[in-house]
Design an enzyme around this catalytic site. Structure first.
Site: not given
Length: 657
Positions: A289-291
């Protein structure tokens, strides 16, 4: 008169008081403005003559003309916003609640009443995110969008009141506690970003006067100027903050410090993209998700630089790296456009992911693989690979197709991660024909008081993941070492080791056989003693059960799309159920079936678990057995086995180095 009407009347009265009594225009009001900026000639003339109110009126006229035909700039918004579409009902409800001072700081909770006289220190739930995100004031954007739609001045007046109230009650330095929440750089950057389109909309209100403009500009300048010396040390927070201060500098070029903000943001992002993105394209926090969010950050920053005509300060390698990040994300994506919930991740709506891919396609229009994902395969070309190893980040994808009926396993065997990573090396998710059979645990909550942290840590437990444990304890080290990654149409093989516990190394070999099913060999190697467990967690609706032989697990979906997990080692292991949960959304959880194969390790001898993970069609699972052949050496990753499925034997040999 109802409660809403009373509150509105009170708000309007307070607004008049604020406008007439609290905002004074003086020489100091203009200290942050570059009076030599093109278009501000009248402002400068009146300022130099000491006519500060007339100078403010001229500045207001400048901004009103600038924004008269300009659409609000939502280019840096977290989610795409099209103001030409009908107003969303949820947005309207959020704006109406804000009129009553009922705010929803975090989507994981409902609305809270912050009082007629807004109490910005109210902390109704001792989840840090509730108090942090209160100061992101997300409902201001909802109020702006509602005003854009219906031109009801109540929203403009109330927003101006709340803006002034926030600035008055949350000054920098009020207290260490308040600074921790109201002035955490991430929250400041969120306001610096969201206030741009909010300003673009409300500047058109006849109630937006010169005195408020000067108060707004000085507050905005203080917040944006606060960021460069206070950036987070690392991680996605640092990226967000740099991207947003660049956006602020591009959006308000009239500030003296705007060039410095732009320069700061570009310098930080140029440096961080080299630090935070591995050569294989994955962002180092190891959370899908943070990627994806990091891809958006880098591209939004580039677009802000284009807006300010300084895009040439990003080298070509910057865009090349972002493109590699998109392809890395595509390699771990399932047909429903979700990626595994490793670390602090959660599920996403397909339409949101499609919007992201389309945004990425705008940046890389010649990339046919990105076009393939942006158009759901209607255009472009699928990537020219199936199974893929992101060997630096330690994300390994076994895949037989890009569309259903596809069989896909994504496994994590990574170096140490940052805040969002979990002690979970070896965990995986398994997809077959439209179903994610084994979603990872996800994230339930982030941080807060002792009770909140207890809930967070429960989800982070190693035993909550599809991997090996010693005495059900959390693995101490996540530092996987790749020993073998080979792919071919007949056999994909991954072998890695992880020093999970003091004096205990976990070696896992995964074989993807004929692109149809998986053999997993787990070895607990070292002097440590205790109970070794290999854990498997299944989807909440799988109705999974232990088979009659007490050596396997089977899902029982009525549509016949099912999964068998069978223990195949010579020595026995106990099989039992264990408690497990999954969280697809913040603060939402559900119980699910989970099972563990266990055996005791009494000495320094290696304990081996051989398991088959076999997708099948129907209600009856196949009978499967395995035999070791001459030359088979699990410790070295050399495989020579015969696997028999419903009486049909097949020899499996590992690929040569």
């Amino acid at each position: 008169m109802n409660k809403k009407s009373i509150l509105l009347c009170c708000a309007l009265c307070l607004f008049v008081l604020f406008s007439n009594a609290q905002i004074k225009i003086s020489k100091e009001s203009f200290q942050v403005i570059n009076l030599d900026y093109p278009g501000l000639e009248s402002v400068k003339k009146n300022y130099e003559a000491g006519n500060y109110e007339k100078a403010a009126d001229a500045l207001l006229s400048y901004y009103k003309v600038k924004n008269e035909k300009k659409e609000p700039d939502f280019s840096n918004a977290e989610a795409a916003i099209d103001v030409k579409q009908p107003l969303n009902k949820t947005t309207k409800a959020t704006a109406d609640s804000a009129l009553l001072h009922r705010f929803q700081p975090h989507k994981g909770y409902g609305f809270f009443d912050y009082g007629k006289d807004i109490n910005w220190q109210n902390w109704p739930i001792k989840d840090n995110e509730v108090r942090w995100q209160l100061h992101r004031v997300k409902w201001w954007q909802a109020m702006a969008l509602t005003y854009y739609s219906n031109k009801n001045e109540a929203y403009a007046k109330e927003w101006m009141l709340q803006f002034l109230d926030w600035a008055k009650k949350n000054p920098l330095g009020l207290s260490k506690d308040n600074d921790r929440f109201a002035w955490r750089p991430l929250e400041v950057s969120d306001r610096v970003q969201s206030l741009v389109p909010t300003f673009d909309i409300f500047i058109k209100s006849p109630n937006f006067d010169a005195s408020f403009l000067m108060a707004f500009l000085n507050s905005y300048h203080q917040q944006a100027n606060y960021l460069p010396p206070n950036y987070a040390d690392q991680g996605n927070h640092r990226l967000f903050e740099a991207q947003r201060v660049l956006f602020g500098g591009a959006s308000f070029p009239e500030f003296k410090d705007a060039p410095a903000w732009r320069k700061s943001g570009i310098e930080v992002l140029n440096a961080e993209i080299k630090k935070q993105v591995y050569p294989d394209g994955m962002q180092f926090e190891l959370s899908p998700v943070y990627h994806a969010a990091s891809i958006d950050i880098f591209l939004k920053a580039y677009r802000s630089a284009q807006k300010a005509n300084v895009a040439n300060e990003f080298p070509e390698t910057y865009k090349n790296t972002v493109e590699s990040m998109v392809l890395a994300f595509a390699s771990i994506t399932f047909p429903d456009y979700n990626a595994p919930m490793f670390g602090d991740s959660w599920v996403a709506e397909k339409r949101a992911r499609l919007k992201q891919f389309n945004s990425w396609l705008e940046a890389f229009p010649k990339n046919e693989a990105i076009r393939y994902f942006a158009t759901e395969g209607k255009e472009g070309k699928a990537p020219n690979f199936l199974s893929k190893g992101l060997t630096t980040a330690g994300f390994y994808t076994f895949r037989n197709a890009w569309k259903d009926p596809a069989t896909i396993m994504v496994l994590k065997a990574s170096p140490p991660g940052e805040f969002h990573a979990q002690p979970d090396n070896g965990t995986f998710e398994l997809w077959k024909n439209g179903r994610n059979f084994m979603p990872d645990a996800g994230v339930y909550v982030y941080s807060g008081d002792a009770e909140i942290m207890k809930q967070r840590e429960w989800y982070r437990q190693t035993r909550l993941h599809n991997t090996l444990t010693l005495d059900n304890k959390n693995m101490v080290i996540t530092k996987a070492q790749l020993k073998r990654w080979k792919t071919s149409p007949a056999l994909d093989q991954l072998t890695y080791t992880n020093p999970s516990y003091p004096e205990l190394e976990h070696q896992r070999t995964v074989l993807f056989i004929d692109q149809q099913y998986f053999l997993i060999i787990d070895q607990a190697i070292g002097k440590a003693t205790g109970k070794i467990g290999v854990h498997f967690h299944l989807k909440e609706d799988s109705k999974a059960s232990i088979n009659d032989s007490q050596s396997g697990i089977q899902t029982n979906y009525a549509d016949g799309n099912n999964l068998l997990i069978q223990y195949l080692s010579k020595d026995k292991a106990s099989l039992s159920t264990e408690p497990s949960k999954v969280s697809y959304e913040y603060r939402k959880e559900m119980e699910r079936p989970a099972f563990v194969f266990e055996k005791s390790k009494a000495d320094g001898n290696t304990q081996t678990f051989v398991s088959v993970v076999y997708p099948f069609q129907g209600q009856k699972a196949p009978a499967i057995s395995v035999k070791e052949n001459a030359g088979n050496d699990f410790a070295k990753g050399n495989i020579n086995l015969t696997i028999t499925i419903d009486g049909k034997a097949k020899n499996i040999k590992s690929l040569s180095n």
